[in-house]
Design a protein around this motif. Structure first.
Motif, PDB file in Angstrom:
ATOM      1  N   TRP A  91       0.826  -1.218   0.000  1.00 52.18           N
ATOM      2  CA  TRP A  91       0.000   0.000   0.000  1.00 52.18           C
ATOM      3  C   TRP A  91       0.853   1.258   0.000  1.00 52.18           C
ATOM      4  O   TRP A  91       1.624   1.484   0.939  1.00 52.18           O
ATOM      5  N   SER A  92       0.690   2.143  -1.012  1.00 53.51           N
ATOM      6  CA  SER A  92       1.338   3.462  -0.935  1.00 53.51           C
ATOM      7  C   SER A  92       0.671   4.253   0.189  1.00 53.51           C
ATOM      8  O   SER A  92       1.318   5.052   0.853  1.00 53.51           O
ATOM      9  N   MET A  93      -0.599   4.032   0.393  1.00 53.68           N
ATOM     10  CA  MET A  93      -1.303   4.444   1.618  1.00 53.68           C
ATOM     11  C   MET A  93      -2.688   3.825   1.572  1.00 53.68           C
ATOM     12  O   MET A  93      -3.283   3.709   0.523  1.00 53.68           O
ATOM     13  N   LYS A  94      -3.158   3.387   2.735  1.00 51.82           N
ATOM     14  CA  LYS A  94      -4.482   2.750   2.799  1.00 51.82           C
ATOM     15  C   LYS A  94      -5.218   3.348   3.985  1.00 51.82           C
ATOM     16  O   LYS A  94      -4.699   3.366   5.101  1.00 51.82           O
ATOM     17  N   LEU A  95      -6.422   3.841   3.717  1.00 50.91           N
ATOM     18  CA  LEU A  95      -7.253   4.386   4.796  1.00 50.91           C
ATOM     19  C   LEU A  95      -8.137   3.295   5.373  1.00 50.91           C
ATOM     20  O   LEU A  95      -8.809   2.581   4.627  1.00 50.91           O
ATOM     21  N   VAL A  96      -8.139   3.166   6.686  1.00 55.57           N
ATOM     22  CA  VAL A  96      -9.051   2.240   7.346  1.00 55.57           C
ATOM     23  C   VAL A  96      -9.850   3.045   8.365  1.00 55.57           C
ATOM     24  O   VAL A  96      -9.271   3.651   9.282  1.00 55.57           O
ATOM     25  N   GLN A  97     -11.161   3.088   8.167  1.00 55.88           N
ATOM     26  CA  GLN A  97     -12.005   3.848   9.098  1.00 55.88           C
ATOM     27  C   GLN A  97     -12.475   2.938  10.220  1.00 55.88           C
ATOM     28  O   GLN A  97     -12.961   1.836   9.983  1.00 55.88           O
ATOM     29  N   LEU A  98     -12.304   3.419  11.444  1.00 55.30           N
ATOM     30  CA  LEU A  98     -12.590   2.592  12.619  1.00 55.30           C
ATOM     31  C   LEU A  98     -13.586   3.324  13.513  1.00 55.30           C
ATOM     32  O   LEU A  98     -13.255   3.759  14.614  1.00 55.30           O
ATOM     33  N   ASP A  99     -14.811   3.485  12.991  1.00 53.34           N
ATOM     34  CA  ASP A  99     -15.811   4.138  13.827  1.00 53.34           C
ATOM     35  C   ASP A  99     -16.578   3.077  14.610  1.00 53.34           C
ATOM     36  O   ASP A  99     -16.202   1.911  14.634  1.00 53.34           O
ATOM     37  N   ASP A 100     -17.668   3.489  15.228  1.00 51.87           N
ATOM     38  CA  ASP A 100     -18.395   2.549  16.097  1.00 51.87           C
ATOM     39  C   ASP A 100     -19.115   1.449  15.323  1.00 51.87           C
ATOM     40  O   ASP A 100     -19.597   0.487  15.918  1.00 51.87           O
ATOM     41  N   GLN A 101     -19.176   1.586  13.978  1.00 54.52           N
ATOM     42  CA  GLN A 101     -19.913   0.590  13.188  1.00 54.52           C
ATOM     43  C   GLN A 101     -19.010  -0.521  12.640  1.00 54.52           C
ATOM     44  O   GLN A 101     -19.427  -1.264  11.772  1.00 54.52           O
ATOM     45  N   VAL A 102     -17.763  -0.614  13.095  1.00 48.48           N
ATOM     46  CA  VAL A 102     -16.851  -1.598  12.487  1.00 48.48           C
ATOM     47  C   VAL A 102     -17.348  -3.023  12.728  1.00 48.48           C
ATOM     48  O   VAL A 102     -17.986  -3.303  13.741  1.00 48.48           O
ATOM     49  N   PRO A 103     -17.049  -3.954  11.815  1.00 48.12           N
ATOM     50  CA  PRO A 103     -17.471  -5.336  12.005  1.00 48.12           C
ATOM     51  C   PRO A 103     -16.807  -5.971  13.229  1.00 48.12           C
ATOM     52  O   PRO A 103     -15.786  -5.471  13.723  1.00 48.12           O
ATOM     53  N   ALA A 104     -17.387  -7.078  13.668  1.00 50.47           N
ATOM     54  CA  ALA A 104     -16.927  -7.738  14.907  1.00 50.47           C
ATOM     55  C   ALA A 104     -15.453  -8.131  14.833  1.00 50.47           C
ATOM     56  O   ALA A 104     -14.731  -8.049  15.835  1.00 50.47           O
ATOM     57  N   THR A 105     -14.984  -8.551  13.648  1.00 52.70           N
ATOM     58  CA  THR A 105     -13.570  -8.961  13.548  1.00 52.70           C
ATOM     59  C   THR A 105     -12.640  -7.794  13.880  1.00 52.70           C
ATOM     60  O   THR A 105     -11.633  -7.966  14.573  1.00 52.70           O
ATOM     61  N   LEU A 106     -12.975  -6.603  13.389  1.00 54.76           N
ATOM     62  CA  LEU A 106     -12.135  -5.437  13.669  1.00 54.76           C
ATOM     63  C   LEU A 106     -12.271  -5.021  15.126  1.00 54.76           C
ATOM     64  O   LEU A 106     -11.295  -4.606  15.757  1.00 54.76           O
ATOM     65  N   ARG A 107     -13.479  -5.142  15.663  1.00 56.28           N
ATOM     66  CA  ARG A 107     -13.672  -4.768  17.074  1.00 56.28           C
ATOM     67  C   ARG A 107     -12.841  -5.672  17.981  1.00 56.28           C
ATOM     68  O   ARG A 107     -12.232  -5.229  18.955  1.00 56.28           O
ATOM     69  N   ARG A 108     -12.776  -6.955  17.621  1.00 53.76           N
ATOM     70  CA  ARG A 108     -11.957  -7.889  18.416  1.00 53.76           C
ATOM     71  C   ARG A 108     -10.478  -7.505  18.339  1.00 53.76           C
ATOM     72  O   ARG A 108      -9.741  -7.612  19.321  1.00 53.76           O
ATOM     73  N   LEU A 109     -10.063  -7.063  17.159  1.00 53.64           N
ATOM     74  CA  LEU A 109      -8.657  -6.670  16.988  1.00 53.64           C
ATOM     75  C   LEU A 109      -8.345  -5.413  17.802  1.00 53.64           C
ATOM     76  O   LEU A 109      -7.280  -5.308  18.429  1.00 53.64           O
ATOM     77  N   ILE A 110      -9.273  -4.470  17.813  1.00 48.03           N
ATOM     78  CA  ILE A 110      -9.077  -3.261  18.636  1.00 48.03           C
ATOM     79  C   ILE A 110      -8.951  -3.674  20.102  1.00 48.03           C
ATOM     80  O   ILE A 110      -8.035  -3.244  20.819  1.00 48.03           O
ATOM     81  N   LEU A 111      -9.841  -4.547  20.534  1.00 47.88           N
ATOM     82  CA  LEU A 111      -9.827  -4.985  21.948  1.00 47.88           C
ATOM     83  C   LEU A 111      -8.535  -5.720  22.289  1.00 47.88           C
ATOM     84  O   LEU A 111      -8.015  -5.589  23.406  1.00 47.88           O
ATOM     85  N   LYS A 112      -7.999  -6.471  21.331  1.00 47.43           N
ATOM     86  CA  LYS A 112      -6.777  -7.246  21.581  1.00 47.43           C
ATOM     87  C   LYS A 112      -5.617  -6.343  22.029  1.00 47.43           C
ATOM     88  O   LYS A 112      -4.791  -6.733  22.850  1.00 47.43           O
ATOM     89  N   PHE A 113      -5.563  -5.121  21.485  1.00 45.63           N
ATOM     90  CA  PHE A 113      -4.431  -4.240  21.785  1.00 45.63           C
ATOM     91  C   PHE A 113      -4.823  -3.017  22.622  1.00 45.63           C
ATOM     92  O   PHE A 113      -4.018  -2.101  22.781  1.00 45.63           O
ATOM     93  N   SER A 114      -6.043  -3.005  23.164  1.00 43.28           N
ATOM     94  CA  SER A 114      -6.507  -1.839  23.922  1.00 43.28           C
ATOM     95  C   SER A 114      -7.188  -2.307  25.196  1.00 43.28           C
ATOM     96  O   SER A 114      -7.528  -3.487  25.330  1.00 43.28           O
ATOM     97  N   ASP A 115      -7.454  -1.346  26.089  1.00 42.32           N
ATOM     98  CA  ASP A 115      -8.179  -1.736  27.299  1.00 42.32           C
ATOM     99  C   ASP A 115      -9.693  -1.667  27.091  1.00 42.32           C
ATOM    100  O   ASP A 115     -10.460  -1.963  27.993  1.00 42.32           O
ATOM    101  N   PHE A 116     -10.111  -1.256  25.894  1.00 41.53           N
ATOM    102  CA  PHE A 116     -11.548  -1.200  25.582  1.00 41.53           C
ATOM    103  C   PHE A 116     -11.701  -1.457  24.084  1.00 41.53           C
ATOM    104  O   PHE A 116     -10.715  -1.385  23.345  1.00 41.53           O
ATOM    105  N   ASN A 117     -12.921  -1.759  23.609  1.00 40.40           N
ATOM    106  CA  ASN A 117     -13.046  -2.119  22.196  1.00 40.40           C
ATOM    107  C   ASN A 117     -13.381  -0.934  21.288  1.00 40.40           C
ATOM    108  O   ASN A 117     -13.966  -1.097  20.234  1.00 40.40           O
TER     109      ASN A 117
END
Ligand code: FAD
Length: 143
Positions: A91-117
């Motif tokens: 990717w020369s650059m790739k935008l990934v939007q991470l708002d409250d509507q993200v799918p469950a797979t992305l929410r799990r990934l956020i939770l994996k590296f954070s104290d909240f999802n």
């Protein structure tokens, strides 16, 4: 000059919308491809988290140009280190939007590296930010 990776976060200007993001991405893809910069830009909860990788001098120049952009403010460099190899070479650059509507797979990934999802990179260490974006890249490129 050695390959480097820079990670920073910043805060979106109030009212920043989808068309602003689209313009930023169009410009980034063209500019970065011309100078061999690769990376990822995450955006959620009005916060940007970006990784830039490439030649040290070029990454520096790119970052300083981005930091002056009035579409965001208060940029904080989290990490700027030499690397053995690129992680985001597709990717020369790739935008990934991470708002409250993200799918469950992305929410799990956020939770994996954070104290909240909910996406909150200002609460994460540089290593957590890197691992998060690395796994996000793997998830999106293997999909
Ligand atoms: P132009 O696009 O002609 O811009 C000239 C000047 O106007 C620049 O100072 C620019 O910041 C400003 N500008 C342009 N459009 C607007 C607007 N709608 N509102 C306010 N100011 C504006 N650029 C990259 O090359 N690579 C990246 O990876 C990258 N990532 C970015 C990430 C974020 C979070 C943001 C906010 C911007 C990013 N940009 C990136 C864009 C960067 O800040 C510059 O706008 C762009 O690189 C300038 O391109 P240019 O030299 O062709 O000038």
């Amino acid at each position: 000059m050695a390959l480097h990776r820079l990670i920073y976060l910043s805060y979106a200007r109030p009212g920043l919308g989808y068309s602003d993001l689209r313009h930023i991405m169009d410009k980034s893809e063209v500019n970065n491809a011309q100078v061999g910069v690769t990376g990822m830009l995450c955006f959620g909860n009005n916060i940007f988290l970006q990784i830039l990788e490439g030649n040290r001098k070029v990454v520096n120049q790119t970052y300083h140009r981005i930091a002056r952009d009035e579409r965001h403010h208060s940029p904080e460099i989290m990490d700027f280190s030499p690397i053995g190899a690129r992680q985001f070479g597709e990717w020369s650059m790739k935008l990934v939007q991470l708002d409250d509507q993200v799918p469950a797979t992305l929410r799990r990934l956020i939770l994996k590296f954070s104290d909240f999802n909910s996406f909150a990179p200002e609460q994460m260490t540089p290593e957590q930010c890197f691992q998060f974006m690395k796994e996000l890249y793997e998830l999106l490129t293997l999909a």
